[in-house]
Enzyme design. Structure first.
Site, mmCIF file in Angstrom:
data_model
loop_
_atom_site.group_PDB
_atom_site.id
_atom_site.type_symbol
_atom_site.label_atom_id
_atom_site.label_comp_id
_atom_site.label_asym_id
_atom_site.label_seq_id
_atom_site.Cartn_x
_atom_site.Cartn_y
_atom_site.Cartn_z
ATOM 1 N N PHE A 122 0.877 -1.114 0.182
ATOM 2 C CA PHE A 122 -0.177 0.308 -0.268
ATOM 3 C C PHE A 122 1.394 0.564 0.061
ATOM 4 O O PHE A 122 1.569 1.434 0.689
ATOM 5 C CB PHE A 122 -1.053 0.540 1.011
ATOM 6 C CG PHE A 122 -1.651 0.818 1.088
ATOM 7 C CD1 PHE A 122 -2.733 1.044 0.345
ATOM 8 C CD2 PHE A 122 -1.967 2.265 1.929
ATOM 9 C CE1 PHE A 122 -3.957 2.126 0.372
ATOM 10 C CE2 PHE A 122 -2.201 3.323 1.804
ATOM 11 C CZ PHE A 122 -3.733 3.403 1.073
ATOM 12 N N ASP A 207 9.197 2.368 1.492
ATOM 13 C CA ASP A 207 8.398 3.545 2.106
ATOM 14 C C ASP A 207 7.995 3.541 2.962
ATOM 15 O O ASP A 207 7.839 2.200 3.808
ATOM 16 C CB ASP A 207 6.903 2.468 1.420
ATOM 17 C CG ASP A 207 6.116 3.416 2.281
ATOM 18 O OD1 ASP A 207 5.736 3.903 2.738
ATOM 19 O OD2 ASP A 207 4.629 3.212 0.977
ATOM 20 N N LYS A 236 3.826 10.372 8.391
ATOM 21 C CA LYS A 236 3.015 9.921 9.559
ATOM 22 C C LYS A 236 3.417 10.083 10.841
ATOM 23 O O LYS A 236 3.111 11.563 11.759
ATOM 24 C CB LYS A 236 3.044 8.367 9.702
ATOM 25 C CG LYS A 236 1.586 7.329 8.958
ATOM 26 C CD LYS A 236 0.901 6.581 8.509
ATOM 27 C CE LYS A 236 0.527 5.707 7.724
ATOM 28 N NZ LYS A 236 -1.318 5.939 8.119
#
Length: 379
Positions: A122, A207, A236
């Site tokens: 994702f 990532d 995040k």
């Protein structure tokens, strides 16, 4: 009647306030938070040093745009490059934007368009990052996707080595798949991917949107492996709740991202940088990270011991304070029941309960959470 698009299956909770590891709803009910805004509030809610830094900056300047020098950007960039394999930083506002920038940079630098990613990955919900994501369920309805992406099986070194060649611009990978089920990359697999990229002059993009900023006990999760990525993307946990993302890249990529090649109106604004500097100063501390590693081991051991008699738990996996409890059945009911009992957890796919507590979590709070998980999963 809501005026919001129904893009989220929201829980029946309206948060009134939150401090540290505790969330309080409008009815005054308290919850132990093992979600942390989906691995965002790594220092817990309303951490005093982050709050103080943002409040101080609020009284100075909020926004000027990247037409101006913003000294805080240089300070935050320095913290990121000192604690990673990179040399230069581009600031944006989110993980999807950071990954979008990585895709653009890889294509511009190499002159090639093919990018390999992995099944169950994702990487975001923009058209480029959606195209990089190896999950059909999040792509449905958005065709045609961006061309040039191919999805390989995760933790299959032979398949990756066969696919990586001179026609590939970059390989994009999470060393622990988050949304895909908390799937840790095996040492042999991750290092084989990195070696093949190096041999074929292919960029390696890691990532770290969910795994970065101390989540696994190191500044970045890739540092558990013997690799040196060309590009690292973060978001995040970078601002502890303030929207901010970043791309970290090696020196050789500098000229490909010259003036006019990419940009962001709000990227790296003074408020975001104040939050990021305060967050990184706390987390990128040797003792802090050692404590995270120790608490992660403690949580993992407690879960394995207490859930060993469960009829539905298959295994417990993860790294640091990013842990998945894989079950033999769908876990939506268990997630709801735990919420009713005062413990906030997530799922990662239909069959995995995902735990993402704040890095400041105490052992007493870990014991409390494990007790509630045991009550729900061992029957």
């Amino acid at each position: 009647m809501s005026s919001l698009f129904p893009t989220y299956a929201r829980w029946d909770i309206a948060v009134e306030e939150a401090h540290g590891t505790t969330v309080i709803d409008r009815n005054g009910k308290e919850y132990l938070d093992f979600v942390s805004g989906i691995a965002v509030c790594n220092l817990g809610h309303c951490h005093p040093k982050v709050v103080g830094a943002v409040q101080e900056q609020l009284n100075k300047v909020w926004h000027v745009s990247n037409l101006f020098h913003i000294p805080l950007q240089e300070e935050v960039a320095q913290l990121l490059v000192e604690n990673s394999s990179g040399d230069y930083v581009f600031f944006c506002n989110s993980g999807a934007e950071a990954n979008e920038a990585a895709i653009k940079l890889a294509r511009k630098y190499t002159g090639k368009k093919k990018i390999l990613s992995f099944k169950q990955s994702f990487h975001g919900r923009t058209m480029a990052t959606l195209s990089a994501t190896g999950q059909e369920k999040v792509q449905l309805g958005f065709a045609p996707l961006l061309e040039g992406f191919e999805y390989l099986p995760y933790n299959d070194a032979a398949s990756a080595m066969e696919a990586i060649n001179e026609d590939v611009a970059a390989v994009m990978i999470e060393v622990i798949q988050g949304e895909g089920g908390v799937n840790p990359g095996e040492q042999e697999f991750i290092e084989a991917v990195a070696k093949s990229c190096n041999e074929h002059n292919v960029l390696l993009i890691i990532d770290e949107i969910q795994t970065g900023i101390g989540r696994t006990g190191k500044p970045f999760a890739y540092q558990h492996y013997s690799i040196s990525p060309d590009i690292v993307t973060v978001a995040k946990g970078l601002g502890n709740g303030f929207p901010v993302g970043a791309l970290i890249g090696k020196e050789k990529l500098k000229e490909a991202f010259g003036p006019g090649s990419h940009g962001s109106t709000f990227g790296g604004n003074p408020l975001a940088m104040a939050a990021a500097k305060a967050t990184l100063t706390e987390i990128f501390n040797e003792q802090f990270l050692q404590d995270v590693e120790e608490k992660g081991i403690y949580l993992m051991n407690q879960l394995k011991e207490k859930l060993s008699k469960s009829n539905i738990v298959e295994n417990v996996r993860g790294k640091g304070l990013m842990i998945g409890i894989a079950c033999k059945e769908e876990v939506a009911n268990q997630v709801t029941q735990l919420r009713q009992e005062g413990l906030l957890v997530l799922n990662a796919g239909p069959n995995v309960i995902r735990l993402l507590p704040a890095l400041i979590i105490s052992k007493e709070e870990i014991d409390q959470a494990v007790s509630l998980l045991e009550k729900e999963l061992v029957k």
